[in-house]
Design a protein around this motif. Structure first.
Motif, mmCIF file in Angstrom:
data_model
loop_
_atom_site.group_PDB
_atom_site.id
_atom_site.type_symbol
_atom_site.label_atom_id
_atom_site.label_comp_id
_atom_site.label_asym_id
_atom_site.label_seq_id
_atom_site.Cartn_x
_atom_site.Cartn_y
_atom_site.Cartn_z
ATOM 1 N N GLU A 127 1.167 5.082 -2.556
ATOM 2 C CA GLU A 127 0.567 6.398 -2.432
ATOM 3 C C GLU A 127 1.392 7.320 -1.552
ATOM 4 O O GLU A 127 1.071 8.485 -1.393
ATOM 5 C CB GLU A 127 -0.849 6.276 -1.843
ATOM 6 C CG GLU A 127 -1.785 5.453 -2.723
ATOM 7 C CD GLU A 127 -3.176 5.382 -2.102
ATOM 8 O OE1 GLU A 127 -3.591 6.398 -1.535
ATOM 9 O OE2 GLU A 127 -3.812 4.340 -2.204
ATOM 10 N N SER A 175 -4.698 4.985 3.767
ATOM 11 C CA SER A 175 -5.924 4.539 3.087
ATOM 12 C C SER A 175 -6.781 3.629 3.953
ATOM 13 O O SER A 175 -7.635 2.909 3.425
ATOM 14 C CB SER A 175 -5.569 3.817 1.775
ATOM 15 O OG SER A 175 -4.851 4.674 0.914
ATOM 16 N N GLN A 188 0.810 -1.217 0.000
ATOM 17 C CA GLN A 188 0.000 0.000 0.000
ATOM 18 C C GLN A 188 0.839 1.261 0.000
ATOM 19 O O GLN A 188 0.317 2.353 0.146
ATOM 20 C CB GLN A 188 -0.896 0.000 1.265
ATOM 21 C CG GLN A 188 -1.819 -1.207 1.348
ATOM 22 C CD GLN A 188 -2.819 -1.213 0.210
ATOM 23 O OE1 GLN A 188 -3.342 -0.166 -0.145
ATOM 24 N NE2 GLN A 188 -3.052 -2.359 -0.374
#
Length: 666
Positions: free
Chosen positions: A103, A214, A100
């Motif tokens: 980002e 997120s 992840q």
């Protein structure tokens, strides 16, 4: 490899996961297995399925840290499927979570945020094992473990590595890491609680909160700082682990997630992530409360981080407040518009040894000042100076003498000791790099240095037969003398003290210049300056010698006595000799016998051992030159020169515009 089943007791699993905290407590008394619930003290009952606990081992999943223990699977019986737990065996499809971190651009020097490549994740489940109800109950049970306030949060891996926003960034999405403790706002975290007991950690430097990127509930998700949005990705539960704290995420999912140092690396700049709880030191933290301070002291601290963190609450002093830090103290003058000043480092260590604000120096008046080769700080009753010579205080008449002689930039240099009191007749002394100062009520302050200091020491300083010095050393013939209460010391040598040309230029001295002995061509004018002569005195010694040659006949390549003969370069040589300036190869013998030196006017004009200056900047005592000619500048556009027929005073412009100017005395 066999995967554990989650369907043997589906109804029981559903019932337990949906129970309230109160129901869980009651149920624990009736069921054959115990569901432990953490008390405020952090003590626990024996662990079993999905235990709500304050112990670090509530969930044992594979660790991302090489130093942590593998999960215990020895109790598994392959012939019977146990009740569903968050303890998993390794499966081929275990490493199924996605990275992840794309980002978030990490500022860490370590590997980009992800789960460890050597770890495996538990197999997928059909629904969340750890529900909102479960986590709410866990937060409620541990809500009193950490009080609200401001903290430095250090890793259990190393106490000097603390939770830090990379580069002190204030941007949304700034990476979070462990970093060398520097007391900056990027390493200070304000802890607040909601009504359910969840913690929110807000960074002082950025105003952003600790957040899982997120809201990713997979093991290995990156942790960042982000604007507060009250989501579960920004809520944490404090769990006691043998006196340290595990920060467990409020995100629901198949397994408990804890704040974790990537790969268990105890290295500044290592990334921080959320990872399946494993109880390792990489998931354990120490919370150090930051002591309260006034807004003015906090503002000063933020500008002077070398103070470290505060170690005591503010204390009242005669003039205001005092707050101590790891490496110094900060003072707030409440009767002087809340002026705030700090004392730190070696200067603070000396200040504290003298009693700080209650000692002989009193309160600080200014902040520390940077000097040539050192630092200083002024106080009400003196100063402290730090240099390669050490850290020492000065005060009173001794300090005033030092100041009058140029402080550390003068001939005394820096102090090399503190003031020594209790001497004869209540006197005092203090050593400096260039000499020692002695004070008494009767004699005042005077310096003793060089040869005199050695002689004075041999006679037991002020306690001996000479008593205290009553003046500084002074010129005596070509040497020096110094008077004391009961006698005088003499030095019959020669040399130069005080002002002197920089080393790259010809030097001056009270000593006579030596030239090759060669009959009448072996003459050099005696030095007329004293050892302590100033620049102006050296200039006047040169010019007065030039005046002695007025009327002396001009003779090519002569540099002889007045009345015998000189040429232009010879007049300059003999005049400079009167200031004790040794010109080396420029001497009367060479000037007569060496063909190259027959053109010494041109040679001098090109010599870098004289400072070359603009004609527009000419001063009294400079040398003015033309092709094949050189003279001494007297000021007011007048020169003294040797030219046919005799030495005379002439106009600067007698031969047209000069080519340039030299400065023999810099």
């Amino acid at each position: 490899m066999q995967r554990r089943s989650y369907h043997r007791f589906p109804q029981l699993r559903k019932t337990v996961c949906g129970m309230s905290a109160a129901t869980l407590l009651i149920t624990s008394l009736c069921m054959p297995t115990t569901i432990a619930f953490a008390a405020e003290t952090g003590s626990t009952s024996p662990e079993t399925t999905n235990s709500i606990t304050s112990d670090a081992t509530a969930a044992t999943t594979p660790s991302n840290n090489a130093s942590s223990s593998a999960p215990d699977t020895t109790a598994n019986d392959s012939s019977e499927e146990p009740l569903a737990t968050n303890e998993q065996q390794t499966t081929p499809e275990a490493d199924s979570s996605t990275d992840q971190s794309t980002e978030q651009s990490s500022q860490s020097t370590e590997q980009s945020p992800s789960h460890s490549g050597t770890s495996t994740l538990p197999p997928e489940k059909t629904g969340p094992t750890y529900t909102v109800e479960y986590l709410d109950a866990l937060a409620e049970a541990n809500k009193d473990l950490i009080n609200e306030g401001e903290y430095t949060i250090s890793s259990a891996l190393a106490s000097n590595l603390v939770l830090d926003v990379s580069n002190g960034s204030t941007d949304n999405g700034a990476n979070v890491q462990i970093y060398q403790d520097n007391a900056s706002p990027a390493q200070r975290w304000k802890v607040t609680k909601d009504d359910k007991g969840y913690l929110t950690l807000t960074n002082e430097g950025s105003g952003k909160v600790l957040d899982i990127l997120s809201g990713n509930n997979q093991s290995g998700a990156n942790v960042q700082s982000y604007a507060s949005n009250n989501s579960r990705a920004q809520k944490w539960i404090a769990i006691n682990s043998n006196g340290r704290i595990i920060l467990r995420s409020a995100l629901t999912g198949d397994y408990l997630l804890s704040l974790d140092v990537f790969d268990g690396r105890a290295k500044s700049g290592t990334n921080v992530q959320s990872y399946a709880d494993n109880g390792s030191r990489a998931q354990q933290w120490n919370f150090e409360k930051i002591i309260d301070m006034t807004p003015q002291v906090r503002a000063y601290w933020n500008q002077h981080l070398r103070l470290g963190r505060p170690t005591q609450p503010a204390e009242t002093t005669t003039y205001g407040l005092r707050q101590t830090f790891q490496h110094g103290a900060v003072y707030q003058w409440t009767n002087a518009n809340n002026k705030v000043l700090g004392v730190a480092g070696d200067i603070y260590a000396k200040y504290a040894s003298l009693g700080a604000e209650n000692g002989i120096l009193g309160m600080p008046l200014v902040n520390e000042t940077t000097l040539r080769g050192g630092h200083s700080q002024a106080f009400q009753k003196g100063e402290i100076h730090q240099s390669a010579a050490g850290t020492f205080f000065t005060r009173g008449d001794i300090q005033n003498y030092w100041a009058a002689h140029g402080w550390e930039n003068g001939w005394l240099g820096y102090p090399t000791s503190d003031e020594v009191t209790g001497l004869r007749d209540g006197g005092a002394s203090q050593r400096f790099q260039g000499g020692t100062l002695f004070w008494s009520t009767a004699s005042g302050v005077h310096s003793v240095s060089g040869t005199f200091l050695g002689d004075y020491a041999a006679r037991r300083y002020e306690a001996g037969d000479l008593g205290y010095p009553v003046n500084d050393e002074h010129d005596w013939n070509k040497g020096l003398a110094q008077d004391f209460q009961h006698g005088t010391l003499f030095w019959n040598g020669c040399g130069k003290k005080g002002w002197q040309n920089p080393a790259q230029y010809f030097q001056v001295s009270s000593c006579d210049v030596g030239v090759p002995a060669n009959g009448k061509f072996g003459y050099a004018s005696p030095s007329r300056i004293t050892m302590n002569a100033t620049r102006d005195q050296a200039i006047e010694a040169m010019i007065s010698r030039a005046y002695d040659y007025l009327g002396t006949r001009y003779v090519w390549d002569y540099a002889l006595q007045p009345g015998v003969g000189v040429d232009c370069a010879g007049l300059v040589m003999q005049s400079l000799y009167a200031a004790g300036m040794d010109l080396h190869e420029y001497n009367p013998s060479n000037h007569w016998y060496d063909p190259w030196h027959s053109h010494d006017a041109n040679n001098m004009a090109a010599d870098s051992r004289f400072m070359h200056v603009s004609l527009n900047d000419r001063q009294r005592g400079d040398l003015i030159y033309w092709p094949g000619h050189i003279a001494i500048y007297l000021g007011n556009d007048q020169i003294i020169e040797a030219n046919v027929p005799t030495v005379r005073i002439n106009s600067l412009w007698a031969y047209g515009a000069p080519s340039g100017a030299l400065r023999p005395f810099v």
